[in-house]
Design a protein around this motif. Structure first.
Motif, PDB file in Angstrom:
ATOM      1  N   PRO A   1       0.811  -1.229   0.000  1.00  0.00           N
ATOM      2  CA  PRO A   1       0.000   0.000   0.000  1.00  0.00           C
ATOM      3  C   PRO A   1       0.842   1.276   0.000  1.00  0.00           C
ATOM      4  CG  PRO A   1      -0.867  -1.577   1.570  1.00  0.00           C
ATOM      5  CD  PRO A   1       0.435  -2.134   1.090  1.00  0.00           C
ATOM      6  N   SER A   2       1.916   1.303   0.801  1.00  0.00           N
ATOM      7  CA  SER A   2       2.751   2.505   0.842  1.00  0.00           C
ATOM      8  C   SER A   2       3.452   2.747  -0.490  1.00  0.00           C
ATOM      9  CB  SER A   2       3.781   2.384   1.971  1.00  0.00           C
ATOM     10  OG  SER A   2       4.580   1.219   1.802  1.00  0.00           O
ATOM     11  N   THR A   3       3.891   1.674  -1.148  1.00  0.00           N
ATOM     12  CA  THR A   3       4.533   1.820  -2.454  1.00  0.00           C
ATOM     13  C   THR A   3       3.528   2.284  -3.498  1.00  0.00           C
ATOM     14  OG1 THR A   3       6.053   0.024  -1.870  1.00  0.00           O
ATOM     15  CG2 THR A   3       5.937   0.649  -4.190  1.00  0.00           C
ATOM     16  N   VAL A   4       2.314   1.736  -3.454  1.00  0.00           N
ATOM     17  CA  VAL A   4       1.256   2.160  -4.374  1.00  0.00           C
ATOM     18  C   VAL A   4       0.960   3.647  -4.187  1.00  0.00           C
ATOM     19  CG1 VAL A   4      -1.189   1.921  -4.958  1.00  0.00           C
ATOM     20  CG2 VAL A   4       0.198  -0.112  -4.552  1.00  0.00           C
ATOM     21  N   PHE A   5       0.854   4.076  -2.945  1.00  0.00           N
ATOM     22  CA  PHE A   5       0.550   5.480  -2.663  1.00  0.00           C
ATOM     23  C   PHE A   5       1.660   6.396  -3.178  1.00  0.00           C
ATOM     24  CE2 PHE A   5       0.869   9.189   0.143  1.00  0.00           C
ATOM     25  CZ  PHE A   5      -0.384   9.746  -0.050  1.00  0.00           C
ATOM     26  N   PHE A   6       2.903   6.039  -2.898  1.00  0.00           N
ATOM     27  CA  PHE A   6       4.034   6.862  -3.344  1.00  0.00           C
ATOM     28  C   PHE A   6       4.076   6.959  -4.868  1.00  0.00           C
ATOM     29  CE2 PHE A   6       8.372   7.275  -4.866  1.00  0.00           C
ATOM     30  CZ  PHE A   6       8.820   8.388  -4.172  1.00  0.00           C
ATOM     31  N   LEU A   7       3.931   5.832  -5.551  1.00  0.00           N
ATOM     32  CA  LEU A   7       4.002   5.823  -7.007  1.00  0.00           C
ATOM     33  C   LEU A   7       2.799   6.541  -7.629  1.00  0.00           C
ATOM     34  CD1 LEU A   7       5.297   2.186  -7.665  1.00  0.00           C
ATOM     35  CD2 LEU A   7       6.589   4.315  -7.758  1.00  0.00           C
ATOM     36  N   ARG A   8       1.647   6.430  -7.011  1.00  0.00           N
ATOM     37  CA  ARG A   8       0.479   7.149  -7.521  1.00  0.00           C
ATOM     38  C   ARG A   8       0.701   8.653  -7.442  1.00  0.00           C
ATOM     39  NH1 ARG A   8      -4.868   7.928  -4.127  1.00  0.00           N
ATOM     40  NH2 ARG A   8      -3.345   9.311  -3.179  1.00  0.00           N
ATOM     41  N   GLN A   9       1.241   9.127  -6.325  1.00  0.00           N
ATOM     42  CA  GLN A   9       1.526  10.553  -6.197  1.00  0.00           C
ATOM     43  C   GLN A   9       2.580  10.998  -7.200  1.00  0.00           C
ATOM     44  OE1 GLN A   9      -1.343  10.906  -4.298  1.00  0.00           O
ATOM     45  NE2 GLN A   9      -0.201  12.712  -3.654  1.00  0.00           N
ATOM     46  N   TYR A  10       3.577  10.147  -7.438  1.00  0.00           N
ATOM     47  CA  TYR A  10       4.626  10.480  -8.401  1.00  0.00           C
ATOM     48  C   TYR A  10       4.050  10.563  -9.814  1.00  0.00           C
ATOM     49  CZ  TYR A  10       9.218  10.485 -10.636  1.00  0.00           C
ATOM     50  OH  TYR A  10      10.319  10.829 -11.378  1.00  0.00           O
TER      51      TYR A  10
END
Length: 205
Positions: A80-89
């Motif tokens: 989830p944290s990786t998904v959130f970071f990449l989505r924001q990027y």
């Protein structure tokens, strides 16, 4: 050393790829329930992982997956944290116009993601891969719960047992620490260059 490499490389590769795929879907597509799904990702981030330890422990033993590396690799497929970071990027750096232009040229959805999107966000991927591989490499609790055969031990697990002895051989302990640190230092050295190059390239653009 080989066991730790298998777990770290497999879990990190799967985590980064499928997390990027999920983030790409959240950014590019408009689907019913998208807002709820994104809030659910944030909800998963704030839940402490320790809350699911007992249930996960029972699940692994009921599926007879102890003494295998599946419990360390498969659950890491999408973070989830990786998904959130990449989505924001993606929202900040990747325009949907690239996707529309590729579709007009006849590119398939997976072709757009693999050939256009992934190279474009390699800076973010390298960052997440760095955090992922370090976290997986240094994991101790998982192997202690599910691995009991010496031939399946990981490096951090061996270091734990060496330190737990009544009269530990500190020569062996420090040798193990060195073996554990050197690969991470090398990975950090090479991947940090990729991150800095990506940041510099983004600044020039």
């Amino acid at each position: 050393f080989f066991n730790s490499c298998i777990i770290s490389v497999c879990s990190t590769t799967l985590c980064v790829y499928f997390s990027a795929l999920t983030a790409y879907a959240c950014h590019v597509y408009d689907f019913k329930g998208k807002a709820i799904f994104e809030k659910f990702i944030l909800f998963l981030i704030i839940i402490p992982g320790q809350l699911g330890t007992v249930g996960f422990f029972r699940l692994v033993f009921e599926m007879n997956l102890q003494e295998t590396y599946i419990p360390f690799i498969v659950p890491a497929i999408c973070s989830p944290s990786t998904v959130f970071f990449l989505r924001q990027y993606l929202r900040s750096n990747f325009s949907k116009e690239y996707v529309d232009a590729a579709r007009m040229d006849g590119a398939s959805e997976f072709h757009i993601f693999n050939i256009i999107c992934l190279p474009y966000i390699k800076t973010a991927l390298a960052t997440m891969a760095l955090f992922g591989i370090i976290s997986s490499w240094n994991a101790v609790m998982g192997p202690l719960m599910f691995i009991t055969e010496p031939q399946n031990y990981t490096l951090p697990q061996i270091l734990f047992f060496l330190n737990a002895e009544n009269n530990p051989d500190y020569g062996q302990v420090y040798a193990g620490v060195l073996l554990t640190m050197v690969p991470m230092l090398l990975i950090y050295f090479f991947m940090s260059k990729v991150i800095m190059k990506g940041v510099a390239a983004g600044g020039l653009k």
